[in-house]
Write an enzyme that holds these catalytic residues in place. Structure first.
Site, PDB file in Angstrom:
ATOM      1  N   GLY A  10      -4.773 -11.103 -15.968  1.00  0.00           N
ATOM      2  CA  GLY A  10      -5.681 -10.828 -14.850  1.00  0.00           C
ATOM      3  C   GLY A  10      -6.315 -12.094 -14.301  1.00  0.00           C
ATOM      4  O   GLY A  10      -6.046 -13.209 -14.775  1.00  0.00           O
ATOM      5  N   PHE A  11      -7.165 -11.923 -13.314  1.00  0.00           N
ATOM      6  CA  PHE A  11      -7.836 -13.044 -12.638  1.00  0.00           C
ATOM      7  C   PHE A  11      -8.655 -13.881 -13.640  1.00  0.00           C
ATOM      8  O   PHE A  11      -8.382 -15.071 -13.866  1.00  0.00           O
ATOM      9  CB  PHE A  11      -8.718 -12.462 -11.520  1.00  0.00           C
ATOM     10  CG  PHE A  11      -9.771 -13.367 -10.959  1.00  0.00           C
ATOM     11  CD1 PHE A  11      -9.528 -14.711 -10.704  1.00  0.00           C
ATOM     12  CD2 PHE A  11     -11.037 -12.857 -10.647  1.00  0.00           C
ATOM     13  CE1 PHE A  11     -10.521 -15.538 -10.165  1.00  0.00           C
ATOM     14  CE2 PHE A  11     -12.026 -13.671 -10.117  1.00  0.00           C
ATOM     15  CZ  PHE A  11     -11.773 -15.014  -9.878  1.00  0.00           C
ATOM     16  N   ILE A  12      -9.634 -13.266 -14.284  1.00  0.00           N
ATOM     17  CA  ILE A  12     -10.511 -14.025 -15.184  1.00  0.00           C
ATOM     18  C   ILE A  12      -9.762 -14.390 -16.471  1.00  0.00           C
ATOM     19  O   ILE A  12      -9.870 -15.513 -16.972  1.00  0.00           O
ATOM     20  CB  ILE A  12     -11.799 -13.211 -15.490  1.00  0.00           C
ATOM     21  CG1 ILE A  12     -12.564 -12.953 -14.184  1.00  0.00           C
ATOM     22  CG2 ILE A  12     -12.685 -13.935 -16.496  1.00  0.00           C
ATOM     23  CD1 ILE A  12     -13.749 -11.995 -14.312  1.00  0.00           C
ATOM     24  N   TYR A 151     -16.843   3.632 -11.673  1.00  0.00           N
ATOM     25  CA  TYR A 151     -16.529   2.351 -12.337  1.00  0.00           C
ATOM     26  C   TYR A 151     -17.733   1.891 -13.151  1.00  0.00           C
ATOM     27  O   TYR A 151     -17.617   1.535 -14.341  1.00  0.00           O
ATOM     28  CB  TYR A 151     -16.155   1.287 -11.291  1.00  0.00           C
ATOM     29  CG  TYR A 151     -16.126  -0.124 -11.840  1.00  0.00           C
ATOM     30  CD1 TYR A 151     -15.167  -0.496 -12.790  1.00  0.00           C
ATOM     31  CD2 TYR A 151     -17.055  -1.085 -11.428  1.00  0.00           C
ATOM     32  CE1 TYR A 151     -15.145  -1.795 -13.315  1.00  0.00           C
ATOM     33  CE2 TYR A 151     -17.038  -2.374 -11.950  1.00  0.00           C
ATOM     34  CZ  TYR A 151     -16.087  -2.727 -12.886  1.00  0.00           C
ATOM     35  OH  TYR A 151     -16.072  -4.005 -13.405  1.00  0.00           O
ATOM     36  N   LYS A 155     -18.268   1.343 -17.286  1.00  0.00           N
ATOM     37  CA  LYS A 155     -18.720   0.108 -17.945  1.00  0.00           C
ATOM     38  C   LYS A 155     -19.975   0.370 -18.787  1.00  0.00           C
ATOM     39  O   LYS A 155     -20.115  -0.146 -19.895  1.00  0.00           O
ATOM     40  CB  LYS A 155     -19.004  -0.980 -16.893  1.00  0.00           C
ATOM     41  CG  LYS A 155     -17.748  -1.622 -16.316  1.00  0.00           C
ATOM     42  CD  LYS A 155     -17.031  -2.447 -17.380  1.00  0.00           C
ATOM     43  CE  LYS A 155     -15.811  -3.154 -16.859  1.00  0.00           C
ATOM     44  NZ  LYS A 155     -14.988  -3.752 -17.909  1.00  0.00           N
TER      45      LYS A 155
HETATM   46  N1  LIG Z   1     -13.840 -10.043 -11.065  1.00  0.00           N
HETATM   47  C1  LIG Z   1     -15.132  -9.674 -11.045  1.00  0.00           C
HETATM   48  O1  LIG Z   1     -15.881  -9.978 -10.105  1.00  0.00           O
HETATM   49  C2  LIG Z   1     -15.716  -8.893 -12.200  1.00  0.00           C
HETATM   50  C3  LIG Z   1     -17.095  -8.558 -12.137  1.00  0.00           C
HETATM   51  C4  LIG Z   1     -17.656  -7.834 -13.170  1.00  0.00           C
HETATM   52  C5  LIG Z   1     -16.887  -7.476 -14.268  1.00  0.00           C
HETATM   53  N2  LIG Z   1     -15.562  -7.791 -14.298  1.00  0.00           N
HETATM   54  C6  LIG Z   1     -14.786  -7.382 -15.477  1.00  0.00           C
HETATM   55  O2  LIG Z   1     -14.083  -8.511 -15.964  1.00  0.00           O
HETATM   56  C7  LIG Z   1     -12.832  -8.094 -16.521  1.00  0.00           C
HETATM   57  C8  LIG Z   1     -11.699  -8.879 -15.871  1.00  0.00           C
HETATM   58  O3  LIG Z   1     -11.718  -8.617 -14.461  1.00  0.00           O
HETATM   59  P1  LIG Z   1     -10.680  -9.265 -13.456  1.00  0.00           P
HETATM   60  O4  LIG Z   1     -11.366  -9.420 -12.160  1.00  0.00           O
HETATM   61  O5  LIG Z   1     -10.012 -10.432 -14.095  1.00  0.00           O
HETATM   62  O6  LIG Z   1      -9.642  -8.055 -13.303  1.00  0.00           O
HETATM   63  P2  LIG Z   1      -8.036  -8.039 -13.300  1.00  0.00           P
HETATM   64  O7  LIG Z   1      -7.635  -6.686 -12.826  1.00  0.00           O
HETATM   65  O8  LIG Z   1      -7.530  -9.221 -12.576  1.00  0.00           O
HETATM   66  O9  LIG Z   1      -7.690  -8.187 -14.855  1.00  0.00           O
HETATM   67  C9  LIG Z   1      -7.724  -7.119 -15.765  1.00  0.00           C
HETATM   68  C10 LIG Z   1      -6.407  -7.097 -16.537  1.00  0.00           C
HETATM   69  O10 LIG Z   1      -6.457  -6.050 -17.505  1.00  0.00           O
HETATM   70  C11 LIG Z   1      -5.163  -5.478 -17.615  1.00  0.00           C
HETATM   71  N3  LIG Z   1      -5.268  -4.128 -18.175  1.00  0.00           N
HETATM   72  C12 LIG Z   1      -5.869  -3.049 -17.628  1.00  0.00           C
HETATM   73  N4  LIG Z   1      -5.756  -1.991 -18.446  1.00  0.00           N
HETATM   74  C13 LIG Z   1      -5.067  -2.430 -19.551  1.00  0.00           C
HETATM   75  C14 LIG Z   1      -4.637  -1.783 -20.748  1.00  0.00           C
HETATM   76  N5  LIG Z   1      -4.882  -0.492 -20.992  1.00  0.00           N
HETATM   77  N6  LIG Z   1      -3.964  -2.525 -21.651  1.00  0.00           N
HETATM   78  C15 LIG Z   1      -3.702  -3.833 -21.440  1.00  0.00           C
HETATM   79  N7  LIG Z   1      -4.087  -4.484 -20.308  1.00  0.00           N
HETATM   80  C16 LIG Z   1      -4.757  -3.790 -19.384  1.00  0.00           C
HETATM   81  C17 LIG Z   1      -4.635  -5.475 -16.180  1.00  0.00           C
HETATM   82  O11 LIG Z   1      -3.223  -5.398 -16.119  1.00  0.00           O
HETATM   83  C18 LIG Z   1      -5.201  -6.792 -15.619  1.00  0.00           C
HETATM   84  O12 LIG Z   1      -4.241  -7.834 -15.693  1.00  0.00           O
HETATM   85  C19 LIG Z   1     -12.755  -6.587 -16.283  1.00  0.00           C
HETATM   86  O13 LIG Z   1     -13.211  -5.939 -17.452  1.00  0.00           O
HETATM   87  C20 LIG Z   1     -13.723  -6.344 -15.147  1.00  0.00           C
HETATM   88  O14 LIG Z   1     -14.223  -5.036 -15.143  1.00  0.00           O
HETATM   89  C21 LIG Z   1     -14.964  -8.493 -13.292  1.00  0.00           C
END
Ligand SMILES: NC(=O)c1ccc[n+]([C@@H]2O[C@H](COP(=O)([O-])OP(=O)(O)OC[C@H]3O[C@@H](n4cnc5c(N)ncnc54)[C@H](O)[C@@H]3O)[C@@H](O)[C@H]2O)c1
Length: 314
Positions: A10-12, A151, A155
């Site tokens: 994923g992104f982060i 959502y 969380k």
């Molecule tokens: N990007 C933001 O601004 C933000 C803000 C608050 C919280 N978050 C949290 O940070 C975390 C990362 O967010 P992100 O923006 O990188 O999202 P993202 O969608 O880019 O990354 C999440 C990854 O989790 C994987 N995933 C989902 N369900 C899965 C499963 N059952 N088994 C294995 N892999 C699975 C997805 O394929 C994806 O690659 C998440 O928990 C998100 O809720 C993100």
């Protein structure tokens, strides 16, 4: 020392993997299921960007038996659980999927961590757990479960399971509430990547409600925050990781005008489930983790635009 990063494609997650690669003492394992929330190709590109200093396993965290087997085999010291499906609008369309992937998958990680004596579990939560609180900084104790979308409810519920499993198994637990993260490789459904894409294509910006503000946080600052948390297991903690400087929609448009002087905006009413403002009080993370966001919004937007010109697949 074995460290697990879930959601590594994923992104982060991918940016965290890239930064953890620099520490050669760690053996890093990452899991991702390539969930179809956005394209597999983009996630593959993110993994490629993260380098090759980690072991990658394609696995859905809902497969509890395989998750427990992996934990038994690897004996992780630290688990950074980022995997989830994000985003408010899709959670309104399909709340049950959020219950599965954001709550049940988290429970699998928490249980496997307890059974295999993981030392430190780090959970990625969200500013959305604060709900609508008005235009002022929110501190960690201000969250009370009055959330505004499925959502956010998932969380908040996952946080509650974190507390329960920490009580059952006694590991160090760090819950991190991220505030709207942006930057290169930003998640393609989020406002800033969508705006940059539109501006590069000479299209108008679509703005939902004029009265919003977001505590946009540059991804490198979030990664430095997570790195610091990894090094400071400290019992049972919740931290806001934000910038502490909310940006109103007018300020966001002005900032984009520094880079694209001519563009139009189209306004739509408030979007269902969105909170009006987010604003992080980051005093606790600052005092306990030496967390100091260092990238200004204009600088972060500049870097994001430069990245998008070079890499973004339109
Ligand atoms: N990007 C933001 O601004 C933000 C803000 C608050 C919280 N978050 C949290 O940070 C975390 C990362 O967010 P992100 O923006 O990188 O999202 P993202 O969608 O880019 O990354 C999440 C990854 O989790 C994987 N995933 C989902 N369900 C899965 C499963 N059952 N088994 C294995 N892999 C699975 C997805 O394929 C994806 O690659 C998440 O928990 C998100 O809720 C993100």
């Amino acid at each position: 020392m074995n460290i697990l990063v879930t959601g590594g494609a994923g992104f982060i997650g991918s940016q965290l993997l890239r930064s953890l690669n620099e520490n050669k003492k760690l053996h890093i394992i990452s899991i991702d299921s390539f969930h179809g929330y956005y394209s597999r190709q983009r996630k593959m590109d993110q993994l490629k960007m993260a380098g090759d200093g980690f072991e990658f396993i394609e696995l859905d965290l809902l497969e509890e038996k395989r998750v427990i087997q992996l934990f038994e085999q690897k004996q992780f010291h630290t688990v950074i659980h980022l995997a989830a499906i994000p985003g408010v609008p899709k959670s309104i369309e399909n709340p049950h999927e959020y219950i599965d992937l954001d709550i049940k998958a988290t429970v699998n990680i928490l249980k496997a961590s307890g059974l295999t004596k993981v030392e430190h579990v780090i959970f990625a939560s969200s500013s959305s757990v604060y709900g609508n609180q008005g235009y002022h900084p929110v501190k960690e104790s201000d969250a009370r479960g009055f959330v505004a979308s499925p959502y956010a409810a998932s969380k908040w519920s996952a946080e509650s399971f974190c507390h329960a499993y920490r009580h059952l198994y006694g590991y160090h637990l760090s819950i991190l509430r991220f505030f709207t993260v942006y930057g290169p490789w930003g998640r393609p459904d989020m406002a800033i990547p969508l705006f940059v894409k539109k501006l590069l294509n000479d299209e108008p910006l679509t703005i939902f409600s004029k009265k919003t503000a977001r505590d946009y946080t540059y991804v490198d600052d979030i990664i430095r925050g997570i790195q610091s948390v990894i090094q400071h297991p400290n019992g049972h903690q919740v931290y806001n990781l934000g910038s502490g400087n909310p940006v109103t929609i007018e300020e966001l448009v002005e900032t984009f005008r520094l880079f694209f002087p001519q563009f139009e905006t189209i306004h739509f009413p408030h979007r269902l489930g969105d909170v009006q403002t987010t604003w992080a009080d980051i005093k606790k993370a600052n005092e306990e983790l030496d967390y100091q966001p260092s990238i200004s919004f204009a600088e972060g937007i500049g870097r994001t635009i430069e990245w998008a010109k070079r890499y973004e697949r339109f």
